[in-house]
Design an enzyme around this catalytic site. Structure first.
Site, PDB file in Angstrom:
ATOM      1  N   ASN A   8     -37.584  53.780  17.111  1.00 55.66           N
ATOM      2  CA  ASN A   8     -36.601  54.659  16.798  1.00 55.66           C
ATOM      3  C   ASN A   8     -36.727  55.156  15.417  1.00 55.66           C
ATOM      4  OD1 ASN A   8     -34.665  56.740  16.645  1.00 55.66           O
ATOM      5  ND2 ASN A   8     -33.081  55.189  17.054  1.00 55.66           N
ATOM      6  N   LYS A  31     -35.765  57.648  13.822  1.00 56.22           N
ATOM      7  CA  LYS A  31     -34.658  58.620  13.415  1.00 56.22           C
ATOM      8  C   LYS A  31     -35.126  59.859  12.325  1.00 56.22           C
ATOM      9  CE  LYS A  31     -31.489  54.501  13.643  1.00 56.22           C
ATOM     10  NZ  LYS A  31     -30.422  54.006  13.650  1.00 56.22           N
ATOM     11  N   GLU A  67     -25.318  57.336  17.065  1.00 52.10           N
ATOM     12  CA  GLU A  67     -25.107  58.474  15.994  1.00 52.10           C
ATOM     13  C   GLU A  67     -25.004  59.868  16.378  1.00 52.10           C
ATOM     14  OE1 GLU A  67     -28.877  57.139  13.999  1.00 52.10           O
ATOM     15  OE2 GLU A  67     -27.822  55.116  13.480  1.00 52.10           O
ATOM     16  N   GLU A 102     -26.393  48.781  22.085  1.00 50.76           N
ATOM     17  CA  GLU A 102     -26.450  48.794  20.686  1.00 50.76           C
ATOM     18  C   GLU A 102     -25.082  48.779  20.043  1.00 50.76           C
ATOM     19  OE1 GLU A 102     -30.439  50.599  19.133  1.00 50.76           O
ATOM     20  OE2 GLU A 102     -28.799  52.265  19.662  1.00 50.76           O
ATOM     21  N   GLY A 138     -28.169  49.522  11.739  1.00 43.69           N
ATOM     22  CA  GLY A 138     -28.602  49.885  10.325  1.00 43.69           C
ATOM     23  C   GLY A 138     -27.663  49.159   9.145  1.00 43.69           C
ATOM     24  N   SER A 153     -30.078  45.991  14.058  1.00 48.73           N
ATOM     25  CA  SER A 153     -30.627  45.284  12.911  1.00 48.73           C
ATOM     26  C   SER A 153     -31.753  44.291  13.587  1.00 48.73           C
ATOM     27  CB  SER A 153     -29.575  44.608  12.119  1.00 48.73           C
ATOM     28  OG  SER A 153     -28.978  45.637  11.557  1.00 48.73           O
TER      29      SER A 153
HETATM   30  P1  PGA Z   1     -31.524  49.737  13.145  1.00 48.66           P
HETATM   31  O1  PGA Z   1     -31.440  50.867  14.130  1.00 48.66           O
HETATM   32  O2  PGA Z   1     -32.547  48.790  13.603  1.00 48.66           O
HETATM   33  O3  PGA Z   1     -32.119  50.240  11.952  1.00 48.66           O
HETATM   34  O4  PGA Z   1     -30.290  48.847  13.102  1.00 48.66           O
HETATM   35  C1  PGA Z   1     -31.234  50.848  15.513  1.00 48.66           C
HETATM   36  C2  PGA Z   1     -31.005  51.958  16.414  1.00 48.66           C
HETATM   37  O5  PGA Z   1     -30.121  52.616  16.013  1.00 48.66           O
HETATM   38  O6  PGA Z   1     -31.592  52.183  17.187  1.00 48.66           O
END
Ligand code: PGA
Length: 263
Positions: free
Chosen positions: A25, A27, A108, A178, A184, A223
């Site tokens: 992902n 983003k 998000e 998640e 993040g 993460s």
């Molecule tokens: P991250 O994001 O691996 O940067 O924590 C995961 C996600 O939001 O899908």
């Protein structure tokens, strides 16, 4: 113990049931350069599926010319198939460009773009109608976890979608747990906490629908990195990962895919 878990997870008969899936992902990140790397340097182990969710603008870059060996999709779609919705994209358009999935209900989107459970359910259905696989994201906040209501919150997010769609259709989706506090932040759920939630979701699906729950892949996201992926994938109910930050580096991402293969 670890050997027993690995055997259960990767034994040939269970292996066929749920091939590990790793989704990148990106983003609001990425570039044509990163698309090029995912076309030329991505290494997909034979027993793993890899899907990429770039910003929708880059979908075509990934599939045109010498296409990437991964399946591609998007991070979000609108719930309607067409209309006066400036700036939005429809599930059918993703399909038209060769995409096969869309992430739906990422935290998000829920928090920053105020997507309600109802909107998430509508988007889920829009994907199914356009023959895109929805990747439904669910997760609790830190406060909710500390209050001891994480399982209830997460199940309610799933139930909201289940209420509006045929369970057989739901069975073709992918689910991603998640925890919001892990996205993040560099703080990852412990393998035990992830397994506990994944097992709970699977048994709730079995108890509340005609599905057995065994057919559904439940990915962990939040993460995921090279140094925590192997303990997470060793859990019987963790069927792969939704990877944000670490998916922007092809070397790290290749390693995570390799770890997901169990080899
Ligand atoms: P991250 O994001 O691996 O940067 O924590 C995961 C996600 O939001 O899908």
């Amino acid at each position: 113990m670890l050997l027993a878990i690995l055997w259960t997870r990767f034994a040939p008969w269970t292996f066929q049931l749920r091939t590990p899936l790793v989704i990148a992902n990106w983003k609001l990140q990425g570039s044509r350069d990163l698309c090029g790397k995912f076309k030329s340097e991505l290494r997909i182990p034979s027993n793993v599926e890899v899907w990429i969710a770039p910003p929708a603008l880059y979908l075509d870059s990934l599939v045109s010319g010498q296409p990437t060996s991964a399946k591609v999709g998007v991070q979000n779609v609108h719930f309607d198939e067409a209309g006066a919705y400036t700036g939005e994209i429809a599930a059918g358009m993703v399909r038209d460009l060769g995409g096969i999935f869309s992430i739906v209900g990422h935290s998000e989107r829920r928090t920053l773009f105020h997507e309600t459970d109802q909107v998430v359910a509508q988007k889920f259905l829009a994907c199914c109608e356009a023959e895109l696989t929805p990747v439904l994201c669910v997760g609790e906040t830190l406060d909710q976890r500390e209050e001891g209501i994480a399982k209830e919150v997460v199940w309610n997010q799933v139930a909201e979608v289940l209420e509006k769609c045929d369970p057989a259709v739901f069975g073709r989706a992918q689910l991603a747990y998640e925890p919001i506090w892990a996205i993040g932040t560099g703080v990852v759920a412990t393998p035990e906490d992830a397994e506990d939630m994944h097992g709970h979701l699977r048994s709730m699906i079995a108890d509340s629908t005609v599905l057995t729950g065994e057919e559904l892949r439940i990915l962990y996201g939040g993460s995921v990195k090279i140094d925590n992926a192997s303990q997470l994938i060793a859990q019987a109910n963790v069927d792969g990962f939704l990877v944000g930050g670490a998916s922007l580096d092809i070397v790290q991402f290749n390693s995570i895919c390799q770890i997901a293969s169990g080899n």
